[in-house]
Scaffold this motif. Structure first.
Motif, short mmCIF file in Angstrom:
data_model
loop_
_atom_site.label_atom_id
_atom_site.label_comp_id
_atom_site.label_asym_id
_atom_site.label_seq_id
_atom_site.Cartn_x
_atom_site.Cartn_y
_atom_site.Cartn_z
N GLU A 303 -42.08 -123.22 -64.21
CA GLU A 303 -41.33 -124.73 -62.81
C GLU A 303 -41.97 -125.39 -64.06
O GLU A 303 -41.48 -126.66 -63.22
CB GLU A 303 -41.52 -124.41 -61.19
CG GLU A 303 -40.15 -123.16 -61.09
CD GLU A 303 -39.01 -123.58 -60.70
OE1 GLU A 303 -39.08 -125.14 -61.05
OE2 GLU A 303 -37.77 -122.78 -60.04
N SER A 304 -43.05 -125.99 -64.39
CA SER A 304 -44.30 -126.77 -64.93
C SER A 304 -43.54 -127.33 -66.11
O SER A 304 -42.47 -126.84 -66.28
CB SER A 304 -45.48 -126.72 -64.69
OG SER A 304 -45.61 -125.60 -65.53
N THR A 305 -43.36 -128.50 -65.98
CA THR A 305 -43.67 -129.41 -67.23
C THR A 305 -43.99 -128.64 -68.30
O THR A 305 -43.19 -129.25 -69.34
CB THR A 305 -43.62 -130.90 -67.43
OG1 THR A 305 -45.56 -131.26 -66.99
CG2 THR A 305 -42.65 -131.76 -66.22
N THR A 306 -45.07 -127.89 -67.71
CA THR A 306 -46.03 -127.68 -69.85
C THR A 306 -44.46 -126.39 -70.23
O THR A 306 -45.34 -126.16 -71.60
CB THR A 306 -47.42 -126.62 -68.93
OG1 THR A 306 -47.59 -127.79 -67.90
CG2 THR A 306 -48.60 -126.28 -69.96
N PHE A 307 -44.20 -126.05 -69.17
CA PHE A 307 -42.50 -124.82 -70.01
C PHE A 307 -42.06 -125.25 -70.62
O PHE A 307 -41.41 -126.15 -69.81
CB PHE A 307 -42.95 -123.33 -68.71
CG PHE A 307 -41.99 -122.82 -69.54
CD1 PHE A 307 -42.42 -121.48 -70.74
CD2 PHE A 307 -41.39 -122.91 -68.84
CE1 PHE A 307 -41.77 -120.50 -71.06
CE2 PHE A 307 -40.24 -121.61 -69.09
CZ PHE A 307 -40.78 -120.50 -70.43
N MET A 308 -41.92 -125.17 -72.18
CA MET A 308 -40.45 -125.54 -72.76
C MET A 308 -40.34 -127.37 -71.98
O MET A 308 -38.86 -127.62 -72.22
CB MET A 308 -39.35 -125.29 -72.45
CG MET A 308 -39.83 -123.36 -73.09
SD MET A 308 -39.76 -123.10 -74.21
CE MET A 308 -37.85 -123.28 -74.99
N ASP A 309 -41.23 -128.15 -72.00
CA ASP A 309 -41.05 -128.89 -71.49
C ASP A 309 -40.21 -130.07 -69.89
O ASP A 309 -39.62 -130.59 -69.97
CB ASP A 309 -39.83 -129.89 -72.07
CG ASP A 309 -41.09 -130.92 -73.97
OD1 ASP A 309 -42.54 -130.36 -73.60
OD2 ASP A 309 -40.52 -130.46 -74.99
N GLY A 310 -40.02 -128.84 -69.59
CA GLY A 310 -39.78 -129.06 -68.05
C GLY A 310 -38.51 -128.35 -68.08
O GLY A 310 -37.39 -128.70 -66.42
N ARG A 311 -37.82 -128.00 -68.85
CA ARG A 311 -36.49 -127.62 -69.28
C ARG A 311 -36.14 -126.91 -67.93
O ARG A 311 -34.97 -126.35 -67.81
CB ARG A 311 -35.60 -127.52 -70.30
CG ARG A 311 -36.32 -128.38 -71.20
CD ARG A 311 -34.83 -128.12 -72.86
NE ARG A 311 -35.16 -127.42 -73.53
CZ ARG A 311 -36.68 -127.28 -74.33
NH1 ARG A 311 -37.42 -128.56 -74.89
NH2 ARG A 311 -37.15 -126.11 -74.82
N PHE A 312 -36.32 -125.70 -67.55
CA PHE A 312 -35.92 -124.74 -66.71
C PHE A 312 -36.96 -125.07 -64.67
O PHE A 312 -36.67 -123.63 -64.70
CB PHE A 312 -36.53 -123.49 -67.06
CG PHE A 312 -36.26 -122.74 -68.63
CD1 PHE A 312 -34.75 -122.44 -68.66
CD2 PHE A 312 -36.46 -122.91 -69.58
CE1 PHE A 312 -34.47 -121.75 -69.78
CE2 PHE A 312 -36.18 -122.86 -71.03
CZ PHE A 312 -34.92 -121.95 -71.02
N ALA A 313 -37.37 -125.97 -64.84
CA ALA A 313 -37.53 -126.43 -63.53
C ALA A 313 -35.97 -126.73 -62.72
O ALA A 313 -35.47 -127.33 -62.80
CB ALA A 313 -37.82 -128.11 -63.45
N GLY A 314 -36.05 -126.32 -61.76
CA GLY A 314 -34.90 -125.44 -61.07
C GLY A 314 -34.57 -124.54 -60.22
O GLY A 314 -33.66 -124.20 -61.02
#
Length: 849
Positions: A303-314
């Motif tokens: 969910e964080s911006t660290t992971f894939m530039d945040g593309r999967f947040a939410g």
């Protein structure tokens, strides 16, 4: 119960109407034959217990529903029960038989069972249904509600109920035709379950599972269709096991690899759906965590911006016992177009009962890939979202992220082969040396045989080439791997094929996937060629039903009676009766009965049957005929035709029919079917026509060549055309490419286009709204617009091909006669032989076709 082995006509009709896949047809066939063998050959006492094993994703629910259809129709069974291991599968099963539910099966079933559960059995409506001997009932209960009278649900089913006059459990015990399905049968290996079910004394107990319990005896399995066979026959996605070459085995790297593959899958699916005018689906990744803490840790990271530039947040959904109450509700909606979920993290909750089709990446954290291949977790990602293979490798595969290194996976290929490779089991019927019907259990590695009752129907409106698509990692029909050697199949890295799976290193897989989606670009129609104004002919079928009352000339039935009476010998000639479903030029499906002499002739002393029983058997055969709608008026009409036939036989009717009853029934069904075809009219059509420009956007393919005359390769794009509307074209067969070459080089053709599915769908079967997609549109120098179809020589006289031809000709007539259309449309059906003898000339094609 009936003493016949299998009613082939009924099974063929059910298979066709429900669009059963071949293994599911064979499963129902095996259940019916096993039931016959148990009660008629072995003279067994209830219950008949057997197990059906079918690979996840092949359609176990269809087996259940089709068996209910068959048993209710042929055997007259009215009481069915499904026992589930828990509430999740119970709710899914209830949904399958609930009118109007998105996952309901009732729209393809004639039987409309009343669903009775532990929650509603005590209501007045359910009590009335249970008291109705003609109403088909489907009892759906968890195993706990029947085996544990100490629980609240258990007490409800075991305590006396005034409305029933007994406990519900006792009501079930009193049913002499109770047919039980034990769903997820591997969960029930306990003395309590066995005791509870046996005390019910059901007529039959059929276990259904994809993974039989280790203690299951081989002889208990009457049908088995393993995963390796399902992959080989393209009924589920091909698992591609992806492992890293380096030493990075931490979960965060694995999750990142999975998300990158998921995005590439999403892009490939979007391109393909856009090209074929289909609703796009959203692929999801399933992450199987080892603990709740681990699952929550992964969710927080992704969910964080660290992971894939945040593309999967939410877009992350976590499902475990401590998850919010709405988690399971969101889980049920992941296939919906507006669902935001792209990654699901589960802790051991999705092994059974969660059946979605859009899982494209599976990551089982820290689990051995061998465990993934053999547990039901793999099955969560195997279902095909488009019903069958698309022919696009990225859409037909499931990425399985392995914790092991790639080199370790290669060394274990042989072991994984053994885990997935398995034999098939089915029940077959044959005649022994004395001419007796015998049912035997057959085990083999080979493909399922085509049964004479098998119905051939399309699964979905997706490209024709997908139906027999070549795949990069096909296995042989037996489920055996074609090679165990490491091969460089894609030109950019190493792949290894296994028995129903492939192994590839992560970098190669990501690079190849990236190259596919980046190389593909849009193709617009060539603006220098004439634009096609395509008529949209909307045909709304108004069915004209056939009735036995339409038969006014009874002479053919009297002639049949006279012919049967001409053989007075007391010789019962053994016959082999075969039934196939055919479609005539009017679009009517009918049963064709083939009667052939068997190898031996058996001399018997005739045993006379009562005349009324003979007549009843003949009437029953007629009203269950494919062409007849079973209703009371048809029974009376059938009786009239049977009486005419028997009257024409004179005094020998009982003698002859006692010895030749099955032959007489087959001939009578054949005659009725012939009369139905003769008297049937094509569906009436209310037709409207409008015109739209033909300008679909295509996508180029990575695998393309300008060698249009070299060795044909299905699925490869061919380029270098002068008159094609699109720069790249691909074909289902070599004759189609031959026609394209002829059109492109002919001086009599100014433009042509290879049609894709849904470019020009033509209604050809009003009975079930099936549509036909032709091969080409060609414009000649006289501005005649030709709809062109190319077929193999062997298919030219097939009833389905002729029916489609007639439908296309009607379409062309409607289009040409419309005031909105300014050009003439015509239809042409060309064979391989026509193309060979045309010598590259369009005029010769017109003369020969």
């Amino acid at each position: 119960m009936t003493d016949r082995v299998v009613d082939l006509n009924a099974l063929a009709e059910i298979s066709g109407r429900m669009n059963l896949r071949k293994p599911n047809q064979q499963a129902v066939y095996s259940i019916a034959t096993a039931l016959y063998a148990y009660y008629n050959q072995e003279r067994g006492e209830p219950p008949m217990e057997s197990l059906v094993v079918s690979a996840t994703g092949v359609g176990k629910t269809y087996i259940l529903a089709a068996t209910i259809e068959y048993m209710a129709r042929v055997e007259g069974i009215r009481n069915f029960a499904v026992i589930t291991p828990g509430r999740t599968i119970l709710n899914k099963t209830v949904a399958n038989f609930t009118p109007g539910h998105p996952k309901s099966m009732l729209h393809i079933m004639e039987t409309a069972p009343v669903v009775i559960t532990a929650d509603n059995f005590d209501s007045p409506a359910m009590r009335a249904a249970m008291d109705d001997p003609m109403q088909v009932k489907l009892y759906i209960f968890t195993v706990q509600s029947l085996t544990k009278p100490t629980t609240q649900l258990g007490r409800r089913t075991h305590e006396f109920r005034e409305g029933l006059g007994e406990a519900f459990y006792e009501h079930l015990h009193g049913l002499d035709d109770l047919f039980i399905f034990a769903d997820e049968h591997h969960c029930y290996f306990s003395p309590a379950f066995s005791r509870t079910i046996r005390e019910l004394e059901p007529y039959a107990l059929i276990g259904l599972t994809a993974t039989p319990h280790p203690n299951t005896r081989d002889e208990d399995m009457i049908f088995k269709y393993p995963l390796s066979a399902a992959v080989a026959e393209k009924l589920v996605k091909t698992p591609v096991i992806v492992g890293r070459r380096d030493d990075r085995r931490d979960p965060y790297t694995q999750l990142t690899d999975g998300a990158r593959l998921l995005e590439l899958k999403a892009r490939a699916i979007s391109i393909w759906c856009s090209a074929h005018q289909l609703q796009p689906i959203h692929p999801v990744m399933l992450v199987v965590a080892q603990s709740i803490n681990e699952a929550n840790e992964y969710a927080q990271y992704m969910e964080s911006t660290t992971f894939m530039d945040g593309r999967f947040a939410g877009a992350i959904l976590t499902v475990h016992s401590n998850a919010p109450d709405d988690a399971l509700e969101k889980l049920e909606t992941v296939e919906e177009p507006n669902s935001p979920i792209r990654i699901i993290i589960s802790v051991g909750m999705l092994k059974e009962g969660w059946d979605v089709k859009n899982v494209y990446v599976l990551a089982s954290m820290r689990a051995s890939v061998s465990d993934i291949l053999t547990e039901q977790t793999l099955g969560r990602g195997l279902r095909l979202p488009f019903g069958q293979y698309t022919g696009e490798e990225m859409l037909d595969t499931l990425e399985v992220l392995a914790h092991e290194r790639y080199d370790d996976l290669l060394r274990r290929t042989g072991l994984m082969n053994e885990q997935l490779r398995d034999h098939r089991v089915q029940m077959l019927v044959h005649r022994d040396e004395s001419g007796n019907t015998v049912v035997r259990r057959d085990e083999s590695q080979g493909p399922l045989p085509d049964q004479p009752w098998q119905a051939q129907r399309p699964v979905a409106d997706i490209p024709e080439r997908a139906k027999e698509s070549e795949h990069a990692w096909d296995t042989s029909p037996s489920g055996e791997t074609t090679t165990n050697e490491t091969t460089d199949t894609k030109g950019s890295g190493s792949y290894s094929k296994g028995s129903g799976f492939a192994i590839v290193d992560t970098d190669t897989r990501l690079e190849e996937s990236q190259r596919i989606v980046e190389t593909v670009r849009d193709m617009q129609p060539n603006p220098s060629l004439p634009r096609i104004e395509l008529p949209v002919v909307k045909m709304i079928p108004v069915p004209v039903p056939f009735s036995l009352a339409d038969i006014t000339d009874v002479e053919p039935f009297r002639a049949l009676g006279r012919n049967l009476a001409r053989d007075p010998e007391e010789t019962l000639r053994r016959k082999r009766v075969e039934a196939t479903i055919e479609i005539d030029t009017s679009g009517l499906r009918h049963t064709k009965v083939l009667i052939r002499d068997a190898a031996e002739t058996v001399y018997v002393q005739p045993s006379f049957l009562p005349s009324e029983d003979i007549a009843d058997e003949l009437v029953s055969a007629v009203v269950h005929c494919e062409a007849v709608v079973e209703r009371e008026s048809e029974i009376r009409s059938a009786r009239r035709l049977v009486d005419e036939m028997m009257d024409a036989m004179g005094g020998s009717a009982v003698t002859v029919l006692s010895a030749y009853l099955e032959t007489a029934k087959a001939k009578l069904v054949q005659l009725v079917t012939k009369e139905a075809s003769r008297l049937a009219r094509p569906p009436m059509e209310n037709t409207t026509v409008r015109v739209r420009p033909f300008m679909p956007v295509r996508q180029t393919r990575l695998d393309a060549t300008e060698d249009k005359y070299g060795a044909f390769e299905k699925g490869r794009a061919y380029a270098g055309w002068r008159k094609s509307l699109y720069e790249q074209v691909w074909f289902d067969s070599s004759p189609e490419r031959d026609m394209a070459n002829l059109l492109d080089e002919s001086q009599d053709i100014v433009a042509w286009v290879r049609l894709h599915t849904n470019d020009l769908p033509i209604l050809w079967s009003g009975e079930d709204l099936r549509r036909y997609n032709p091969d080409f549109i060609a414009i000649d120098t006289d501005n005649i617009h030709w709809i062109v179809e190319v077929k193999a020589d062997r298919d030219m006289q097939a009833s389905e091909v002729r029916a489609k031809m007639e439908a296309a000709k009607r379409w062309a007539n409607h289009a040409s006669d419309s005031k909105h259309v300014s050009v003439r449309w015509r239809y042409l059906l060309a064979s391989e032989d026509t193309l060979r003898n045309a010598h590259g000339s369009w005029r010769n094609v017109l003369a020969l076709a």
